[in-house]
Design an enzyme around this catalytic site. Structure first.
Site, mmCIF file in Angstrom:
data_model
loop_
_atom_site.group_PDB
_atom_site.id
_atom_site.type_symbol
_atom_site.label_atom_id
_atom_site.label_comp_id
_atom_site.label_asym_id
_atom_site.label_seq_id
_atom_site.Cartn_x
_atom_site.Cartn_y
_atom_site.Cartn_z
ATOM 1 N N ARG A 1 -1.712 12.946 5.759
ATOM 2 C CA ARG A 1 -1.932 14.402 5.707
ATOM 3 C C ARG A 1 -1.064 15.009 4.625
ATOM 4 O O ARG A 1 0.137 14.742 4.579
ATOM 5 C CB ARG A 1 -1.505 15.044 7.040
ATOM 6 C CG ARG A 1 -2.459 14.894 8.137
ATOM 7 C CD ARG A 1 -2.217 15.858 9.264
ATOM 8 N NE ARG A 1 -0.866 16.313 9.530
ATOM 9 C CZ ARG A 1 -0.572 17.236 10.409
ATOM 10 N NH1 ARG A 1 -1.529 17.827 11.093
ATOM 11 N NH2 ARG A 1 0.668 17.595 10.630
ATOM 12 N N ASP B 1 6.533 8.100 11.999
ATOM 13 C CA ASP B 1 7.976 7.998 11.784
ATOM 14 C C ASP B 1 8.673 7.397 13.005
ATOM 15 O O ASP B 1 9.613 6.609 12.869
ATOM 16 C CB ASP B 1 8.571 9.381 11.486
ATOM 17 C CG ASP B 1 8.260 9.839 10.064
ATOM 18 O OD1 ASP B 1 7.891 8.987 9.231
ATOM 19 O OD2 ASP B 1 8.386 11.049 9.797
ATOM 20 N N THR C 1 -1.146 21.445 2.799
ATOM 21 C CA THR C 1 -2.495 21.888 3.198
ATOM 22 C C THR C 1 -2.937 21.294 4.538
ATOM 23 O O THR C 1 -3.885 21.782 5.152
ATOM 24 C CB THR C 1 -3.536 21.469 2.147
ATOM 25 O OG1 THR C 1 -3.603 20.029 2.140
ATOM 26 C CG2 THR C 1 -3.152 21.946 0.753
ATOM 27 N N ASP D 1 6.514 13.227 14.803
ATOM 28 C CA ASP D 1 5.675 12.432 13.901
ATOM 29 C C ASP D 1 5.588 11.000 14.438
ATOM 30 O O ASP D 1 6.569 10.256 14.426
ATOM 31 C CB ASP D 1 6.269 12.438 12.494
ATOM 32 C CG ASP D 1 5.314 11.814 11.487
ATOM 33 O OD1 ASP D 1 4.891 12.507 10.557
ATOM 34 O OD2 ASP D 1 4.975 10.618 11.656
HETATM 35 O O1 PRP Z 1 -5.334 15.540 13.069
HETATM 36 P P1 PRP Z 1 -4.567 15.635 11.786
HETATM 37 O O2 PRP Z 1 -4.143 17.039 11.467
HETATM 38 O O3 PRP Z 1 -5.277 14.987 10.649
HETATM 39 O O4 PRP Z 1 -3.182 14.894 12.040
HETATM 40 C C1 PRP Z 1 -3.096 13.654 12.679
HETATM 41 C C2 PRP Z 1 -2.720 12.582 11.696
HETATM 42 O O5 PRP Z 1 -1.376 12.798 11.234
HETATM 43 C C3 PRP Z 1 -0.609 11.625 11.495
HETATM 44 O O6 PRP Z 1 -0.617 10.770 10.399
HETATM 45 P P2 PRP Z 1 0.297 11.047 9.109
HETATM 46 O O7 PRP Z 1 -0.465 11.841 8.096
HETATM 47 O O8 PRP Z 1 1.614 11.580 9.540
HETATM 48 O O9 PRP Z 1 0.436 9.611 8.496
HETATM 49 P P3 PRP Z 1 1.315 8.376 9.045
HETATM 50 O O10 PRP Z 1 0.538 7.770 10.171
HETATM 51 O O11 PRP Z 1 1.416 7.496 7.865
HETATM 52 O O12 PRP Z 1 2.659 8.920 9.497
HETATM 53 C C4 PRP Z 1 -1.298 11.016 12.687
HETATM 54 O O13 PRP Z 1 -0.960 9.677 12.898
HETATM 55 C C5 PRP Z 1 -2.754 11.244 12.387
HETATM 56 O O14 PRP Z 1 -3.326 10.275 11.537
HETATM 57 O O1 URA Z 2 2.240 16.383 15.944
HETATM 58 C C1 URA Z 2 1.810 15.615 15.056
HETATM 59 C C2 URA Z 2 0.803 15.999 14.158
HETATM 60 C C3 URA Z 2 0.370 15.110 13.224
HETATM 61 N N1 URA Z 2 0.931 13.880 13.170
HETATM 62 C C4 URA Z 2 1.902 13.497 14.021
HETATM 63 O O2 URA Z 2 2.389 12.357 13.936
HETATM 64 N N2 URA Z 2 2.327 14.382 14.945
HETATM 65 MG MG MG Z 3 3.091 10.568 10.113
#
Ligand code: PRP
Ligand code: URA
Ligand code: MG
Length: 215
Positions: free
Chosen positions: A110, A209, A114, A206
């Site tokens: 993400r 993380d 945005t 997150d």
């Molecule tokens: O419904 P959304 O608004 O799209 O958000 C959810 C997404 O955000 C997080 O991933 P992130 O972008 O943090 O990537 P990561 O798994 O590499 O930490 C999570 O694991 C989802 O994939």
């Molecule tokens: O709360 C949230 C939203 C997006 N991605 C995450 O990992 N946590």
């Molecule tokens: Mg993430």
């Protein structure tokens, strides 16, 4: 603000053991090792619910006592599709449940400003259009990442898609269900809302993380 969506395509896995484990995951004091273990366990429990309607067929089996007719899953091919990175945490639990499943990967992050999803990797089994796809990601926030992953699978001819998340915001559930008329969503919790950074409240922070110990 109340968010309305098609409840018939949503399953909330509200088993007491699931809720208990989810609470430990939410706790800011829970470290990566335990967090990873809990993601894996909850994936297995959720997978159990998401496969509840898999059809059975009769099979002959010889026990130490006699030969009898028993049940087995009727030839269903499954692909587990983690949305990278955080979805990776759910793969082992799903494979424990469905050892013969193939695994396809969809890389999505993400944008911090945005909140739009950006695809950076995609590799799925060649016969993906023949498979039931169980898309896994612990978090469903705005729904952008899951919607993009599901759209990609549809473009590859996949007919049966199910999304398994651990925590969902109402906005994300609505976005996913509105974007695809057939997808079914499974979650352990429908949380309150998104905050100004599109993080789920109360959520667990997150997920990526916390699984990988980054940040
Ligand atoms: O419904 P959304 O608004 O799209 O958000 C959810 C997404 O955000 C997080 O991933 P992130 O972008 O943090 O990537 P990561 O798994 O590499 O930490 C999570 O694991 C989802 O994939
Ligand atoms: O709360 C949230 C939203 C997006 N991605 C995450 O990992 N946590
Ligand atoms: Mg993430």
């Amino acid at each position: 603000m109340s968010v309305e969506f098609d409840q018939s395509r949503l399953t909330v896995v509200d088993h007491p053991m699931v809720q208990h484990k989810l609470t430990i995951m939410r706790d800011v004091k829970t470290g990566s090792k335990q967090f990873r273990e809990l993601v894996k366990e909850l994936a297995l429990f959720e997978g159990y619910e998401a496969t509840r309607d898999f059809p059975l067929e009769d099979v002959e089996v010889t026990t130490p006592i006699c030969t009898t007719t028993a049940k087995q899953i009727a030839g269903r091919k499954v692909a587990i599709i983690p949305i990278l990175r955080a979805g990776l945490g759910m793969v082992d639990g799903m494979l424990e449940l469905i050892p013969a499943a193939r695994v396809g990967h969809v890389g999505m992050y993400r944008d911090e400003e945005t909140h739009e999803p950006h695809e950076y990797y995609c590799k799925v089994p060649a016969d993906i259009d023949q498979r039931t796809c169980l898309v896994v990601d612990p978090m469903l926030a705005t729904g952008g990442s899951a919607t993009a992953a599901i759209e990609y699978l549809r473009s590859q001819g996949v007919k049966d898609v199910r999304l398994l998340v651990l925590i969902a915001a109402p906005e994300g559930i609505k976005a996913v269900l509105d974007a695809d008329p057939d997808v079914r969503v499974y979650t352990c919790s429908v949380d309150e809302r998104l905050n100004e950074n599109a993080y789920i409240v109360p959520g667990l922070g997150d997920a990526g993380d916390r699984i990988f110990g980054t940040k």
